[in-house]
Design an enzyme around this catalytic site. Structure first.
Site, PDB file in Angstrom:
ATOM      1  N   TYR A 153       0.832  -1.207   0.000  1.00 37.05           N
ATOM      2  CA  TYR A 153       0.000   0.000   0.000  1.00 37.05           C
ATOM      3  C   TYR A 153       0.867   1.257   0.000  1.00 37.05           C
ATOM      4  CZ  TYR A 153      -3.787   3.192   1.321  1.00 37.05           C
ATOM      5  OH  TYR A 153      -4.707   4.217   1.348  1.00 37.05           O
ATOM      6  N   VAL A 195      -9.231   1.429  12.800  1.00 34.80           N
ATOM      7  CA  VAL A 195      -9.308   1.513  14.257  1.00 34.80           C
ATOM      8  C   VAL A 195     -10.648   2.070  14.743  1.00 34.80           C
ATOM      9  CG1 VAL A 195      -8.177   3.787  14.371  1.00 34.80           C
ATOM     10  CG2 VAL A 195      -8.025   2.218  16.305  1.00 34.80           C
ATOM     11  N   ASP A 280       3.784  -0.607  11.905  1.00 37.09           N
ATOM     12  CA  ASP A 280       2.711   0.296  12.314  1.00 37.09           C
ATOM     13  C   ASP A 280       3.316   1.651  12.682  1.00 37.09           C
ATOM     14  OD1 ASP A 280      -0.114   0.596  12.887  1.00 37.09           O
ATOM     15  OD2 ASP A 280       0.461   0.808  14.983  1.00 37.09           O
ATOM     16  N   GLN A 283       3.307   7.729  14.687  1.00 38.74           N
ATOM     17  CA  GLN A 283       2.661   9.036  14.677  1.00 38.74           C
ATOM     18  C   GLN A 283       1.984   9.300  13.338  1.00 38.74           C
ATOM     19  OE1 GLN A 283       6.052  11.658  15.704  1.00 38.74           O
ATOM     20  NE2 GLN A 283       4.789  12.374  17.399  1.00 38.74           N
ATOM     21  N   ARG A 284       0.856   9.974  13.418  1.00 39.64           N
ATOM     22  CA  ARG A 284       0.193  10.471  12.218  1.00 39.64           C
ATOM     23  C   ARG A 284      -0.424  11.818  12.579  1.00 39.64           C
ATOM     24  NH1 ARG A 284       2.496   8.103   9.113  1.00 39.64           N
ATOM     25  NH2 ARG A 284       1.911   6.386   7.740  1.00 39.64           N
TER      26      ARG A 284
END
Length: 347
Positions: A153, A195, A280, A283-284
């Site tokens: 992805y 999530v 994973d 931070q985003r």
């Protein structure tokens, strides 16, 4: 040939992935604005029910088609939204995920080139990988693992962006590139593995809420109506081709989201902690300076308000009508998967 928007305010618009979560909301907005909208979808992760309310509209139609195959049509604008967007789905068939991002984008760019249409490519915050800077500005090149379990992805979307800018520079294709951060709201598949849907469905069912790691990784959640507004603004402005981040800069830890899901649904669910999945990101958080500057855009719906609408949506669903995920490895890390593969080879 693309229409002159000043002469004809109503456009003929193709939305690939038009029956998916984001695509269906985008189609609804464009149809309500009076445009002639064609939703293209292969229904791998979506369903026609997502656009049920649009099916009797004279300015809307659905075409079952896979973007990895060429498609011919006369349109003024193309929103290329097609691609599985949750780990559960894009890791199920990683080769097909890459094909959708690369071959699908190439096919849509070729179509845009032939009919002189403007094309908007739906990219993602995943192009930043596991970022070493926060918030993430568009100038940041990212920290991406090119051979991990999420790479199909992440790297597929990075390659799609490359194709867009090369078609723009080499062939003069009129492009726009949006980098979409975590988005939620009504219309999400209850078992898509994201999530927000995970936590709300678990909370509504009184099940344990599964948090991976210690829950200290952060995400920024944008309500779907805000996201669609930003995408349309980017498509129809003339100041930049992008990339432009669209997302909510308010940062929450995953643990905070789990606690909010329990509070919102008045659930008796407990939080349980599982090992952190592979690659994973920790931070985003989008830097939306460009969105504010070029689009006059920033999100309006706070998470505490939007999650109520999302919870009401999930609470209204008959979950028996939705398929649970097929067997997947989205919860494992790269080393676990590679170790399992080696064991199979020995057997």
């Amino acid at each position: 040939m693309a229409a002159d928007k000043e002469k004809d305010p109503f456009l003929r618009i193709l939305v690939t992935g038009g029956c998916g979560f984001l695509g269906s909301h985008l189609c609804r907005r464009l149809v309500n604005e009076g445009h002639d909208v064609i939703a293209l979808d292969n229904f791998f992760t979506s369903q026609k029910m997502n656009v049920k309310d649009l099916l009797d509209k004279p300015n809307f139609e659905v075409v079952r088609h896979d973007v990895t195959k060429e498609f011919f049509i006369e349109v003024d604008q193309i929103y290329n939204m097609a691609c599985p967007a949750s780990p559960v789905h894009y890791q199920y068939n990683p080769v097909k995920t890459m094909k959708t991002s690369i071959i699908g984008t190439m096919n849509m760019l070729g179509l845009a080139k032939r009919v002189k249409a403007r094309i908007l490519q739906a990219s993602t915050s995943e192009v930043y990988g596991d970022p070493t800077v926060s918030p993430q500005p568009e100038e940041y090149w990212g920290n991406v693992n090119c051979n991990g379990v999420r790479s199909c992805y992440d790297e597929g979307k990075r390659a799609a962006e490359t194709l867009c800018f090369d078609y723009h520079r080499q062939n003069g294709v009129d492009i726009r590139v949006v980098r979409i951060f975590n988005t939620y709201g009504p219309g999400m598949h209850p078992y898509d593995g994201r999530v927000v849907s995970n936590f709300l469905v678990q909370a509504l069912n009184g099940e344990d809420i599964t948090v991976y790691g210690e829950g200290e990784q952060t995400r920024s959640f944008c309500y779907v109506d805000d996201l669609v507004d930003g995408i349309i603004r980017l498509m129809n402005q003339e100041q930049t081709v992008g990339p432009v981040n669209i997302g909510n800069p308010c940062e929450f830890t995953i643990k905070q989201l789990a606690e909010l899901a329990i509070k919102t649904t008045k659930s008796k669910s407990k939080i349980v902690y599982l090992p952190l999945p592979g690659d994973d990101p920790k931070q985003r958080k989008p830097d939306i300076t460009k969105a504010r500057k070029y689009l006059g855009w920033e999100p309006k719906v706070p998470l505490e308000e939007g999650i109520i609408k999302a919870a009401e949506y999930f609470g209204s669903l008959d979950l028996s009508r939705f398929k649970k995920p097929t067997k997947h490895t989205a919860h494992l890390n790269t080393e676990q998967i590679e170790g399992g593969a080696k064991k199979k080879q020995k057997v």
